[in-house]
Scaffold this active site. Structure first.
Site, short mmCIF file in Angstrom:
data_model
loop_
_atom_site.label_atom_id
_atom_site.label_comp_id
_atom_site.label_asym_id
_atom_site.label_seq_id
_atom_site.Cartn_x
_atom_site.Cartn_y
_atom_site.Cartn_z
N HIS A 225 72.94 52.96 12.51
CA HIS A 225 73.45 51.86 11.71
C HIS A 225 74.68 51.23 12.37
CE1 HIS A 225 71.71 54.89 8.84
NE2 HIS A 225 70.93 53.84 8.65
N GLY A 409 49.08 37.30 48.58
CA GLY A 409 50.17 37.51 49.52
C GLY A 409 50.83 38.87 49.50
N ASP A 410 50.22 39.84 48.84
CA ASP A 410 50.89 41.14 48.74
C ASP A 410 50.22 42.24 49.58
OD1 ASP A 410 48.54 41.50 47.36
OD2 ASP A 410 49.46 42.37 45.58
N HIS A 411 49.22 41.88 50.37
CA HIS A 411 48.45 42.89 51.08
C HIS A 411 49.32 43.70 52.04
CE1 HIS A 411 44.93 44.87 52.69
NE2 HIS A 411 45.22 44.47 53.92
N GLY A 412 50.08 43.01 52.86
CA GLY A 412 50.93 43.74 53.82
C GLY A 412 52.01 44.54 53.14
N GLY A 491 33.66 49.56 46.54
CA GLY A 491 33.79 48.12 46.43
C GLY A 491 32.49 47.37 46.26
N ARG A 546 39.75 37.70 44.91
CA ARG A 546 40.43 36.47 44.49
C ARG A 546 39.99 35.27 45.32
NH1 ARG A 546 45.21 37.88 41.51
NH2 ARG A 546 45.69 40.10 41.71
N ASP A 559 39.96 37.40 56.90
CA ASP A 559 40.16 38.22 55.70
C ASP A 559 41.28 39.23 55.94
OD1 ASP A 559 39.29 39.33 53.03
OD2 ASP A 559 39.00 41.09 54.33
#
Length: 583
Positions: A225, A409-412, A491, A546, A559
């Site tokens: 409280h 853009g996050d693969h590396g 996959g 994507r 790719d």
């Protein structure tokens, strides 16, 4: 009415509690109902049960899901509801007791506040004429509200949730009133709690905060409280706050090493849940460092205080009995337990590292022990994975740049994080163990699509050579094909889909075709085919992932998965070639 300073979803502040209860009952009608005798009493749809001890609690509103949210199956049977931050009336407590009574008595489990103490005592007197036996347990788990020598004066805070859970489970087992009371008392006696406030809250009828916490400061030991804490000090980092909270709790608890505990980290209403997990991460690390084992953890908004910014920590020491009661399934709007705790995902993955088999493992082909020459000794070949990690990390920016052209853009970034973490965890391990460590990290820590694809590739490669001292070209081929099978099964891609399969398939086929020329030549052929496969994806249109949404716009760019695969296979070929030997 509301004011400019108070931007809230409120009609008339005087009606907010009744409107809250009305909405709550409508939203959770499968679990609760309103008591027809008293609109400030909410009853479980599963209560009363003939011959079962009833469980009752109650308290002020504004702490949702406490108190009303713990009404349900195998939890609280009836709740008395008070005004914001105020005790329910004696009549509401009495009506809740009557609603929960199944003929075996009622245990009233509540917090140590003056209004609650008085109203519960009066309610017990009011139902005495109805022949209802009442037993009480008062929660007093807030460490900072009184010294240990005066524990009876301490406030009840989020430890009440464990008290309700344990007491209700004992009642569900058919315990007597005395046994239920004893179980609930044992639970709260085993709890220690502390709260830290970073910002105040506002009662709608008041329109402004009823206390202040200056910017850049925090209140350590604050009550639900806004009751003052033990001290005000400069705001610290999350880890420092977690350390302080844990230190306060454990110093009062004095638990021996090896004790199993249940942990609850609750927000106070305006703390983002992700910040609660940041606190918990540090808290569990601290508990483990103290030699304690976490059996169950609850992180979220379990016992709030309107829109106060802050968090509470509760640690309950477990016995075999309370552990079983904690694990009993229950269902209420504020708490669901589905049964005994299961090992965390990490423990399951660790089982694979130790060689635990799965149905998928059973189908993994096994490489034969080396008979030809030259051969790769596996017992000290973890450096191969170190070499793979170095190549991926060196190409982090390049891989992310390629991925950014037709992906996210996050693969590396993710690949470098996964391979880098795996490299840090390697020791003088065999190649199969190193592959399995890499697989663990990729599957459990980097996510996305590449995590499972490469994770299963390296896991199946590791399984294929597990237990072997050395492999020759034939054994390496079996290992490669196991990895290819792992990727394909995970996959579902086919050659021509513009994925890493367009690199991996021709590389495996080239290795096999060149085996008659010798192991080193086959490795070189594999690397060359991998690079050609990577380049072939430039003119392809993506059919999966994507990039597939781009259609023809995906043409003209290699790719990213095929690019990283080419780097991996080239580095694998070079690293293995350097380690080949003739026994």
């Amino acid at each position: 009415m509301t004011t400019k300073a108070m931007q809230r979803f409120v009609n008339d502040p005087d009606d907010i509690v009744d409107e809250t209860v009305a909405g709550f009952v409508k939203a959770h009608g499968d679990l609760v109902r309103r008591d027809p005798a008293n609109p400030r009493v909410v009853v479980s749809r599963f209560a009363p049960q003939q011959g079962k001890v009833g469980i009752v609690t109650g308290g002020g509103s504004g702490h949702e899901p406490a108190f009303v949210g713990y009404t349900g199956r195998n939890l609280v049977d009836a709740v008395a509801i008070g005004e914001l931050f105020s005790s329910p009336t004696a009549k509401s407590f009495a009506d809740a007791i009557r609603a929960a009574d199944g003929g075996a008595g009622v245990a009233v489990l509540y917090g140590n506040y003056a209004g609650d103490n008085m109203n519960v005592r009066m309610a017990a007197e009011m139902v005495a004429d109805d022949g209802i036996a009442v037993a009480t347990v008062v929660a007093n788990d807030d460490v900072c509200s009184a010294p240990a020598s005066e524990r009876a004066k301490r406030r009840g805070v989020a430890g009440e949730i464990f008290m309700w859970k344990i007491g209700a489970a004992r009642a569900a087992q058919g315990g007597t009133l005395a046994e239920v009371q004893a179980a609930a008392q044992q639970a709260i006696d085993a709890c220690r709690s502390v709260g830290v406030g970073l910002g105040p809250c506002t009662l709608p009828a008041v329109g402004h905060p009823n206390f202040q916490i200056a910017p850049g400061t925090m209140e350590v030991g604050i009550g639900h409280h806004g009751e003052p804490g033990a001290r005000v000090e400069a705001l610290k980092t999350a880890d420092q706050v977690a350390d302080d909270m844990l230190s306060i709790v454990l110093e009062d608890h004095a638990l021996p090493e090896g004790t199993e505990v249940a942990v609850l980290v609750s927000g106070l209403g305006a703390t983002p849940v992700n910040e609660l997990y940041v606190l918990y991460d540090r808290i569990e690390t601290g508990l483990e460092g103290a030699g304690l084992r976490v059996h169950r953890a609850f992180v979220g908004n379990y016992f709030t205080s309107l829109e106060m910014v802050g968090a509470t920590l509760t640690v309950m020491a477990l016995t075999a009995e309370t552990k079983a009661l904690l694990d009993m399934e229950c269902a209420a709007p504020g708490l669901i337990v589905t049964g005994p705790a299961v090992p965390p995902v990490g423990a399951v993955i660790a089982g694979h590292r130790r060689g635990a088999a799965t149905a998928r493992d059973a189908g993994t082909p096994r490489a034969p022990e080396a008979t030809g020459t030259p051969r790769l000794a596996l017992t000290d070949a973890a450096g191969v994975v170190q070499d793979l990690a170095a190549v991926i990390i060196a190409n982090k920016a390049h891989l992310s740049e390629i991925d950014g052209l037709i992906g996210d853009g996050d693969h590396g970034i993710n690949m470098a994080k996964g391979f880098g973490r795996a490299a840090e965890r390697l020791s003088a391990q065999s190649l199969d163990q190193a592959f399995l460590v890499l697989s663990d990290v990729l599957m459990s820590e980097i996510g996305g699509s590449m995590g499972p694809l490469y994770g299963f590739m390296f896991r199946d490669m590791g399984r294929a050579v597990q237990g072997r001292r050395a492999i020759d070209a034939e054994g390496f081929s079996v290992m490669l094909r196991a990895g290819l099978a792992g990727v394909t099964a995970t996959g579902g891609a086919q050659p021509g889909d513009k994925t890493l399969i367009d690199c991996l398939v021709p590389a495996v086929e080239a290795f096999d075709a060149a085996i008659p020329q010798g192991f080193p030549a086959a490795l070189a052929a594999m690397a060359q085919a991998a690079r050609q496969g990577r380049d072939s994806t430039v003119d392809m249109v993506a059919k999966l992932g994507r990039a597939a949404r781009l259609g023809e716009r995906s043409r003209g760019v290699p790719d990213a998965g095929a690019t990283s695969c080419a780097l991996i296979l080239t580095a694998l070929g070079d690293s293995v070639a350097r380690r080949l030997s003739v026994p």
